[in-house]
Design a protein around this motif. Structure first.
Motif, PDB file in Angstrom:
ATOM      1  N   ARG A   1     -18.703 -40.949   4.598  1.00  0.00           N
ATOM      2  CA  ARG A   1     -18.942 -42.179   5.358  1.00  0.00           C
ATOM      3  C   ARG A   1     -20.438 -42.439   5.519  1.00  0.00           C
ATOM      4  N   HIS A   2     -21.198 -41.376   5.787  1.00  0.00           N
ATOM      5  CA  HIS A   2     -22.637 -41.529   5.926  1.00  0.00           C
ATOM      6  C   HIS A   2     -23.238 -42.077   4.636  1.00  0.00           C
ATOM      7  N   ARG A   3     -22.803 -41.560   3.479  1.00  0.00           N
ATOM      8  CA  ARG A   3     -23.309 -42.018   2.192  1.00  0.00           C
ATOM      9  C   ARG A   3     -22.947 -43.470   1.947  1.00  0.00           C
ATOM     10  N   LEU A   4     -21.702 -43.858   2.242  1.00  0.00           N
ATOM     11  CA  LEU A   4     -21.262 -45.236   2.052  1.00  0.00           C
ATOM     12  C   LEU A   4     -22.113 -46.199   2.881  1.00  0.00           C
ATOM     13  N   LEU A   5     -22.332 -45.868   4.143  1.00  0.00           N
ATOM     14  CA  LEU A   5     -23.137 -46.741   5.002  1.00  0.00           C
ATOM     15  C   LEU A   5     -24.576 -46.835   4.502  1.00  0.00           C
ATOM     16  N   LYS A   6     -25.124 -45.742   4.012  1.00  0.00           N
ATOM     17  CA  LYS A   6     -26.494 -45.749   3.490  1.00  0.00           C
ATOM     18  C   LYS A   6     -26.596 -46.669   2.275  1.00  0.00           C
ATOM     19  N   ILE A   7     -25.611 -46.584   1.371  1.00  0.00           N
ATOM     20  CA  ILE A   7     -25.603 -47.442   0.190  1.00  0.00           C
ATOM     21  C   ILE A   7     -25.565 -48.913   0.584  1.00  0.00           C
ATOM     22  N   LEU A   8     -24.674 -49.250   1.503  1.00  0.00           N
ATOM     23  CA  LEU A   8     -24.519 -50.652   1.904  1.00  0.00           C
ATOM     24  C   LEU A   8     -25.730 -51.153   2.678  1.00  0.00           C
ATOM     25  N   ALA A   9     -26.313 -50.303   3.538  1.00  0.00           N
ATOM     26  CA  ALA A   9     -27.489 -50.716   4.294  1.00  0.00           C
ATOM     27  C   ALA A   9     -28.676 -50.963   3.371  1.00  0.00           C
ATOM     28  N   GLU A  10     -28.885 -50.084   2.413  1.00  0.00           N
ATOM     29  CA  GLU A  10     -30.000 -50.258   1.480  1.00  0.00           C
ATOM     30  C   GLU A  10     -29.817 -51.519   0.640  1.00  0.00           C
ATOM     31  N   ARG A  11     -28.576 -51.763   0.214  1.00  0.00           N
ATOM     32  CA  ARG A  11     -28.305 -52.964  -0.583  1.00  0.00           C
ATOM     33  C   ARG A  11     -28.524 -54.222   0.252  1.00  0.00           C
ATOM     34  N   ALA A  12     -28.076 -54.219   1.504  1.00  0.00           N
ATOM     35  CA  ALA A  12     -28.256 -55.378   2.374  1.00  0.00           C
ATOM     36  C   ALA A  12     -29.742 -55.668   2.585  1.00  0.00           C
ATOM     37  N   ARG A  13     -30.509 -54.640   2.865  1.00  0.00           N
ATOM     38  CA  ARG A  13     -31.962 -54.818   3.069  1.00  0.00           C
ATOM     39  C   ARG A  13     -32.621 -55.393   1.816  1.00  0.00           C
ATOM     40  N   SER A  14     -32.218 -54.898   0.649  1.00  0.00           N
ATOM     41  CA  SER A  14     -32.839 -55.366  -0.592  1.00  0.00           C
ATOM     42  C   SER A  14     -32.603 -56.854  -0.824  1.00  0.00           C
ATOM     43  N   LEU A  15     -31.543 -57.393  -0.224  1.00  0.00           N
ATOM     44  CA  LEU A  15     -31.215 -58.814  -0.368  1.00  0.00           C
ATOM     45  C   LEU A  15     -31.823 -59.668   0.742  1.00  0.00           C
ATOM     46  N   GLY A  16     -32.476 -59.032   1.707  1.00  0.00           N
ATOM     47  CA  GLY A  16     -33.124 -59.789   2.770  1.00  0.00           C
ATOM     48  C   GLY A  16     -32.364 -59.862   4.079  1.00  0.00           C
ATOM     49  N   VAL A  17     -31.331 -59.034   4.253  1.00  0.00           N
ATOM     50  CA  VAL A  17     -30.602 -58.979   5.526  1.00  0.00           C
ATOM     51  C   VAL A  17     -31.423 -58.170   6.535  1.00  0.00           C
ATOM     52  N   ARG A  18     -31.510 -58.659   7.759  1.00  0.00           N
ATOM     53  CA  ARG A  18     -32.162 -57.903   8.833  1.00  0.00           C
ATOM     54  C   ARG A  18     -31.156 -56.954   9.468  1.00  0.00           C
ATOM     55  N   LEU A  19     -31.519 -55.690   9.583  1.00  0.00           N
ATOM     56  CA  LEU A  19     -30.671 -54.690  10.227  1.00  0.00           C
ATOM     57  C   LEU A  19     -31.369 -54.221  11.488  1.00  0.00           C
ATOM     58  N   GLU A  20     -30.730 -54.412  12.612  1.00  0.00           N
ATOM     59  CA  GLU A  20     -31.298 -53.992  13.894  1.00  0.00           C
ATOM     60  C   GLU A  20     -30.426 -52.888  14.485  1.00  0.00           C
ATOM     61  N   PHE A  21     -30.919 -51.642  14.368  1.00  0.00           N
ATOM     62  CA  PHE A  21     -30.209 -50.497  14.908  1.00  0.00           C
ATOM     63  C   PHE A  21     -30.620 -50.259  16.360  1.00  0.00           C
ATOM     64  N   GLU A  22     -29.742 -49.521  17.066  1.00  0.00           N
ATOM     65  CA  GLU A  22     -29.932 -49.247  18.496  1.00  0.00           C
ATOM     66  C   GLU A  22     -30.095 -50.552  19.270  1.00  0.00           C
ATOM     67  N   ARG A  23     -29.297 -51.517  18.887  1.00  0.00           N
ATOM     68  CA  ARG A  23     -29.326 -52.834  19.521  1.00  0.00           C
ATOM     69  C   ARG A  23     -27.918 -53.173  19.998  1.00  0.00           C
ATOM     70  N   GLU A  24     -27.704 -53.074  21.298  1.00  0.00           N
ATOM     71  CA  GLU A  24     -26.410 -53.389  21.903  1.00  0.00           C
ATOM     72  C   GLU A  24     -26.337 -54.889  22.139  1.00  0.00           C
ATOM     73  N   VAL A  25     -25.275 -55.519  21.686  1.00  0.00           N
ATOM     74  CA  VAL A  25     -25.067 -56.947  21.916  1.00  0.00           C
ATOM     75  C   VAL A  25     -23.992 -57.114  22.973  1.00  0.00           C
ATOM     76  N   SER A  26     -24.337 -57.783  24.025  1.00  0.00           N
ATOM     77  CA  SER A  26     -23.400 -57.990  25.127  1.00  0.00           C
ATOM     78  C   SER A  26     -22.505 -59.187  24.848  1.00  0.00           C
ATOM     79  N   ALA A  27     -21.256 -59.076  25.255  1.00  0.00           N
ATOM     80  CA  ALA A  27     -20.320 -60.191  25.104  1.00  0.00           C
ATOM     81  C   ALA A  27     -20.729 -61.379  25.964  1.00  0.00           C
ATOM     82  N   GLU A  28     -21.527 -61.109  26.992  1.00  0.00           N
ATOM     83  CA  GLU A  28     -21.989 -62.178  27.885  1.00  0.00           C
ATOM     84  C   GLU A  28     -23.284 -62.810  27.392  1.00  0.00           C
ATOM     85  N   ASP A  29     -23.938 -62.201  26.430  1.00  0.00           N
ATOM     86  CA  ASP A  29     -25.234 -62.700  25.953  1.00  0.00           C
ATOM     87  C   ASP A  29     -25.281 -62.592  24.432  1.00  0.00           C
ATOM     88  N   LEU A  30     -24.542 -63.476  23.783  1.00  0.00           N
ATOM     89  CA  LEU A  30     -24.427 -63.422  22.327  1.00  0.00           C
ATOM     90  C   LEU A  30     -25.665 -64.013  21.659  1.00  0.00           C
TER      91      LEU A  30
END
Length: 403
Positions: free
Chosen positions: A96-125
């Motif tokens: 699972r760790h390898r799969l997520l790493k592959i997908l995260a690297e591919r997403a970044r290479s295409l210009g997707v922003r990845l924000e880790f350690e970022r909790e999104v509240s249902a009250e503040d979308l």
């Protein structure tokens, strides 16, 4: 389009990849509450059909997934001191760790922003045209509007725990062990050269009888290693303790929702549905959700129509899979019905556990019917193969006799 994807699991990451491939001008951010590189579980399984889909939709990430996967074609069942092996379809496993790493690297290479350690509240979308709830079975975004979505959670009967081991299984392996308090069993499959996943399951009375309900994680793992010593060959089991040191035994919960979208909020993966782990389809279904949602957003210019089309397509596709998962879970919940059969017969019915007929037909009778049906189908295939060849031979001889 501005897209906020809440949840950085396989579904959320793969959706971001597909949307960026469709239109690089999309503004896409994936929010993940956990640190980058952290994940639960060990490995995931999938079959050839998923890999074919991944190659069609994003060949680059599909190639990386394929290169980092292990494969098996046999299934092995161990019952007491007896072992039986049966051939099956080729299965794949990846960490699972390898799969997520592959997908995260591919997403970044295409210009997707990845924000880790970022909790999104249902009250503040986040401010976005589309908000994707890919935040799992306990989705906070879905829970806030549970009445609208028509959320239902149905717990299963058995207890299970998700573990790892340093042993690398060569086949998808089932092991059934009889104790003084009933049967306990394991599903084991490799995900790489470093180890395998072990899911251990038992009835609640076995769980409490063995003291697993009150044991600290270390004590519980020691007991399980003893019970499955023949399977593990001296290798250890690896757990994931909670903050109080207790083992993370669970009841599987089947999640359904009456609808999957509300205004510009849409459910994806385990936030929308779950299927019992015994059919090994969770990650596949999540990725197929991402594919269907990306297709719908490409094919429909208006968001409401796109989300409705996505929901209709996936609900229809899930009907047979969810049915199979329910019967699979029930097979294990009624293990006593099958466990005393000769191992090869028990294993054959294990492979038939998705059948809606099996619970209502005596196991020995069902096994005989299944064998007979298999012979008939083999005969039909042989006749279909032989028929044209006989016709060509007769035709050739007829032409020769005229000369």
């Amino acid at each position: 389009m501005k897209v906020a994807c809440v949840g950085g699991g396989p579904a959320g990451l793969y959706l971001s990849i597909l949307l960026k491939r469709q239109d690089p001008s999309h503004d896409i951010t994936v929010y993940e509450r956990n640190p980058e590189g952290s994940t639960y579980g060990w490995g995931v399984t999938y079959w050839r059909g998923l890999l074919d889909q991944l190659r069609e939709y994003d060949p680059e990430s599909a190639q990386a997934v394929d290169e980092h996967s292990v494969r098996w074609s046999d299934g092995v069942a161990r019952v007491r001191d007896l072992t039986t092996t049966q051939p099956g379809d080729e299965g794949h496993g990846i960490g699972r760790h390898r799969l997520l790493k592959i997908l995260a690297e591919r997403a970044r290479s295409l210009g997707v922003r990845l924000e880790f350690e970022r909790e999104v509240s249902a009250e503040d979308l986040p401010d976005a045209d589309l908000i994707v709830a890919a935040d799992g079975v306990n989705s906070a975004l879905r829970t806030r509007h549970a009445d609208h979505f028509g959320t239902e959670l149905k717990p299963g009967r058995n207890q299970y725990i998700w573990l790892g081991t340093s042993k690398v299984f060569g086949s998808f392996t089932f092991a059934f062990v009889e104790t003084d308090h009933g049967w306990i069993w394991c599903y084991g499959y490799a995900f790489g050269p470093e180890g395998s996943t072990c899911v251990i399951e038992c009835a609640p009375e076995t769980w409490t009888g063995l003291g697993l309900d009150t044991a600290a994680e270390a004590d519980g793992l020691a007991l399980l290693e003893k019970l499955f010593a023949d399977l593990l060959d001296g290798h250890s089991l690896i757990g994931r303790a909670s903050t109080d040191g207790s083992a993370q035994w669970l009841n599987f919960r089947t999640l359904t929702n009456r609808t999957w979208h509300r205004d510009n909020l849409v459910l994806l993966g385990d936030a929308a549905h779950t299927t019992h782990y015994s059919i090994g389809a969770g990650t596949t279904l999540a990725l197929e959700d991402a594919i269907a949602l990306a297709d719908a957003l490409r094919d429909h210019t208006e968001l409401p129509q796109a989300l409705a089309a996505y929901e209709q397509r996936r609900k229809s596709a899930l009907l047979s899979i969810q049915s199979a998962a329910r019967y699979s879970a029930q097979w294990y919940e009624n293990l006593q019905r099958y466990i005393h059969l000769p191992p090869h017969r028990m294993f054959a019915l294990l492979g038939q556990r998705h059948s809606p007929l099996l619970p209502y037909v005596p196991p020995q009778v069902y096994y005989g019917l299944d064998k007979a049906a298999g012979r008939l189908e083999a005969l039909r295939r042989f006749k279909r193969w032989l028929g044209p060849r006989l016709a060509r031979t007769v035709h050739a001889r007829a032409l020769a006799s005229r000369k």
